[in-house]
Scaffold this active site. Structure first.
Site, PDB file in Angstrom:
ATOM      1  N   ASP A  81       6.215  -2.958  -3.057  1.00  0.00           N
ATOM      2  CA  ASP A  81       5.215  -1.979  -3.500  1.00  0.00           C
ATOM      3  C   ASP A  81       4.556  -2.519  -4.752  1.00  0.00           C
ATOM      4  O   ASP A  81       5.225  -3.090  -5.618  1.00  0.00           O
ATOM      5  CB  ASP A  81       5.880  -0.629  -3.800  1.00  0.00           C
ATOM      6  N   ASP A 123       2.003   1.783   3.232  1.00  0.00           N
ATOM      7  CA  ASP A 123       2.266   3.190   2.916  1.00  0.00           C
ATOM      8  C   ASP A 123       1.016   4.047   3.128  1.00  0.00           C
ATOM      9  O   ASP A 123       1.093   5.155   3.659  1.00  0.00           O
ATOM     10  CB  ASP A 123       2.755   3.337   1.475  1.00  0.00           C
TER      11      ASP A 123
END
Length: 156
Positions: free
Chosen positions: A117, A136
Site C-alpha cells: 500500500d 484497493d
C-alpha cells in the site's frame, strides 16, 4: 465475458505496474514516504499483512494464506455469477476491475508476504494514517458497480 477478461487484465497490469514503480523504481520501501501534492496526495509505504486498515495482521502466514484463498474464491464466485446472470456491460466491467484488483493483491501476498500500500490522502486538517493502492480502489469500485449494475440483462 471478454469484457470481464480485458477489464481485469488492464486493472491487474495497472496495479502491478504502479506497485513496481513505487516499490522498486522510486524505492519507497527504503525512502518510506514522498510528498506528491501535499497534503492531499502523498506516497507512504505500508506493508499490509491483514485486510483493510491492517485488521487481522497479527496472525502471520495463517492470515496471508487465508486471504489469498479468500480472494481466489471470491474472484471465481464473481466470474461464475456474471457467467450465469449475464449482467449489462457496466456489470461486466465492474466484475473485471474487481477481479483484477483482487488478483493484484494476491500476487503481492505471494511475492512479498503482504500487500504493498502506498497511496495516502489527507485533507482539511485530517491527517489520514492509512495507505491504499490501485487494487484497493478497483475492488471497491468493482463491488459498488456490481451492486448497481450486477443484475441480469433485461431483454425487451
Amino acid at each position: 465475458m471478454r469484457l470481464v477478461f480485458w477489464a481485469g487484465f488492464w486493472t491487474f497490469l495497472l496495479d502491478q505496474a504502479s506497485k513496481y514503480l513505487v516499490v522498486h523504481i522510486l524505492n519507497l520501501r527504503t525512502v518510506g514516504e514522498m510528498d506528491v501534492i501535499p497534503p492531499f496526495l502523498n506516497l507512504r509505504m505500508a506493508w499490509n499483512t491483514g485486510v483493510n486498515f491492517g485488521l487481522l495482521s497479527g496472525y502471520g502466514d495463517l492470515t496471508r494464506w487465508f486471504l489469498i484463498i479468500l480472494a481466489l474464491v471470491i474472484s471465481a464466485a464473481v466470474l461464475w455469477w456474471v457467467y450465469r446472470d449475464t449482467p449489462n456491460r457496466l456489470g461486466l466491467l465492474s466484475a473485471g476491475v474487481l477481479i483484477g484488483g483482487a488478483l493484484g493483491n494476491v500476487v503481492d501476498r505471494l511475492l512479498y508476504g503482504a500487500v504493498a500500500d502506498f497511496l495516502n490522502m489527507s485533507c482539511c486538517g485530517f491527517d489520514n494514517p492509512y495507505a491504499f493502492n490501485v487494487a484497493d480502489i478497483t475492488i471497491f469500485v468493482g463491488a459498488f458497480g456490481l451492486i448497481l449494475w450486477g443484475g441480469k440483462q433485461k431483454h425487451p
